[in-house]
Structure formats: C-alpha cells, structure tokens
Write an enzyme that holds these catalytic residues in place. Structure first.
Site, PDB file in Angstrom:
ATOM      1  N   GLU A  79       9.870  -2.143   3.904  1.00  0.00           N
ATOM      2  CA  GLU A  79      11.044  -1.262   3.862  1.00  0.00           C
ATOM      3  C   GLU A  79      11.806  -1.268   5.187  1.00  0.00           C
ATOM      4  OE1 GLU A  79      12.024  -0.274   1.173  1.00  0.00           O
ATOM      5  OE2 GLU A  79      10.263  -0.183  -0.137  1.00  0.00           O
ATOM      6  N   CYS A 142       8.034   8.468  -0.267  1.00  0.00           N
ATOM      7  CA  CYS A 142       7.890   7.374   0.695  1.00  0.00           C
ATOM      8  C   CYS A 142       9.138   7.269   1.564  1.00  0.00           C
ATOM      9  CB  CYS A 142       7.597   6.054  -0.025  1.00  0.00           C
ATOM     10  SG  CYS A 142       5.948   6.058  -0.755  1.00  0.00           S
ATOM     11  N   HIS A 166       5.543  -0.837   1.055  1.00  0.00           N
ATOM     12  CA  HIS A 166       5.304  -0.390  -0.313  1.00  0.00           C
ATOM     13  C   HIS A 166       4.387  -1.410  -0.995  1.00  0.00           C
ATOM     14  CE1 HIS A 166       8.497   2.778  -1.472  1.00  0.00           C
ATOM     15  NE2 HIS A 166       7.317   3.213  -1.867  1.00  0.00           N
TER      16      HIS A 166
END
Ligand code: PCA
Length: 223
Positions: A79, A142, A166
């Site tokens: 991410e 998240c 992730h």
C-alpha cells in the site's frame, strides 16, 4: 534497529487473520539487523487510535510495518497511501460502521507510506512471490491504520518509516467460506496464499526496509 510489526485480529465472521498469525510468528525474531516486536490491533474504529498510541509508546520503533487481510486479493499488496476517510463496507468488530467520516477532522487528505515500496515489490518478485503496488488500501480499518500511524508518528516527532502490506486469504479461509452459508454469494474464483509464502514475503519486506534504513543512515552521516 527496532521494527514494530502489527497484525489485525480476525473480523467479518472469520476466526483467522493471516496478518495476526504472521505477526505472532515473527514476534521477537531477529531478521538481519532488525529486532521484531509484534502487536495485534483491534478491528475497531473506536479503539484503533488508542491502540496505536499504546503500541508506539511501548515499542518506540525505528520502523513500522503493518499487515492486514484483503480478502479476494490474489497477491501481496503493497500500500502506497492512506486516506483521511473511513467509509466502511462492513461493520467493525464493535458492530460500528463509519460512513464518510474523517479520521482526523482537520487532517490532510492523504499520506504516503515511507518504507521502500518499490524495492519491496522488486524483492518479492525476485523471490518468486506475486506482489503488486497499490494506490488505495480501501476505506476500512487498514486504511485507518496507515493514516493514524502517520499521525501518531508525527505527533511524537518520530522519523520512523512506516508501511503496510495487505495479504490474501489463507487457503483454509477460502475453504471455510466455500463450506459456509455465504458460499452461494462468493465469486466463482477466490484467491488464497499459504501462510508459509506470506510469512516469507513479510520477512523479505522487513529485509528491504532494513537495507534502505541503513543506506539512508550512511548517506546522512556522509553529508
Ligand atoms: N483487514 C481489514 C481490516 C483488518 C484487516 O486485517 C482492512 O483491509 O481494512
């Protein structure tokens, strides 16, 4: 170098979360120059900010790597950003569902993760592990973890780099979904990855983070 590794507790009617299992597995492990300390975060909008403050105060890390499950993802997803928004697709573990809610009302729109995402991507592919760079972590816990970790580090004046991976479902989670009451609502194909491969991926990512921290410390001492 002290690295805080976080995982999330299970959520959405599952009794497992690979991020929790990997964090526990690597807790207290030494990986090269890195000493890993793991903590588990709650899947709770109300409790996550305090939990992050607590784990950062307890561990005072030089690096923060957070992990979470992205069901229906097929690869390790690196991410790049966290947004100042909570807009939950499902309720959290307290049964609360944030809709269009700013994480920090006066905060900036978004933040970028600061671990070497591209180097991690390259290292994972070189190790034969499928991965992709991602520009959105969703708008659930998240994403909140990324945005609030940045805020908490900034408040402490901490230079620690932070980032987020992730993870796909475990094979056993997909099997449980197929055997469960929601099987009829699943897409025809649901990806998964073994715990062993995902753990290896996290170890590789930690190695890349450590390398780039050492390289930037050397550059700083030369200048
Ligand atoms: N995944 C969720 C929150 C907890 C987790 O492991 C997410 O992707 O936001």
């Amino acid at each position: 170098m002290n690295l805080l590794l976080t995982g999330f507790e299970p959520f959405d009617n599952s009794d497992r979360n690979p991020s929790l299992e990997i964090a526990r597995e690597l807790d207290r492990r030494r990986i090269g120059d890195v000493q890993v300390t793991s903590r588990i975060l709650p899947v709770s909008m109300q409790r996550i900010a305090v939990a992050l403050d607590t784990v950062l105060d307890e561990t005072r890390p030089d690096l923060v790597l957070s992990l979470g499950l992205a069901g229906h993802e097929s690869m390790i997803r690196i991410e790049r950003f966290g947004m100042n928004l909570a807009d939950f697709p499902i309720a959290d573990n307290d049964g609360a569902r944030s809709v269009d809610q700013a994480l920090i009302p006066e905060g900036t729109v978004g933040v970028a993760t600061t671990i070497p995402n591209r180097a991690i991507y390259d290292a994972l592919l070189a190790a034969g592990i499928p991965a992709r760079l991602s520009n959105t972590a969703g708008l659930y816990l998240c994403n909140a973890c990324i945005y609030l970790t940045h805020a908490a580090l900034t408040r402490r004046g901490s230079p620690a780099r932070f980032g987020f991976l992730h993870l796909p479902y475990l094979p056993e989670q997909v099997a449980a979904l197929l055997a469960g009451p929601r099987a009829g609502r699943l897409p025809e194909q649901v990806a998964s990855m073994s715990l062993e491969t995902m753990t290896r991926a996290v170890e590789i990512a930690i190695g890349s983070c450590a390398q780039s921290n050492v390289a930037s410390a050397r550059a700083a001492s030369r200048s």
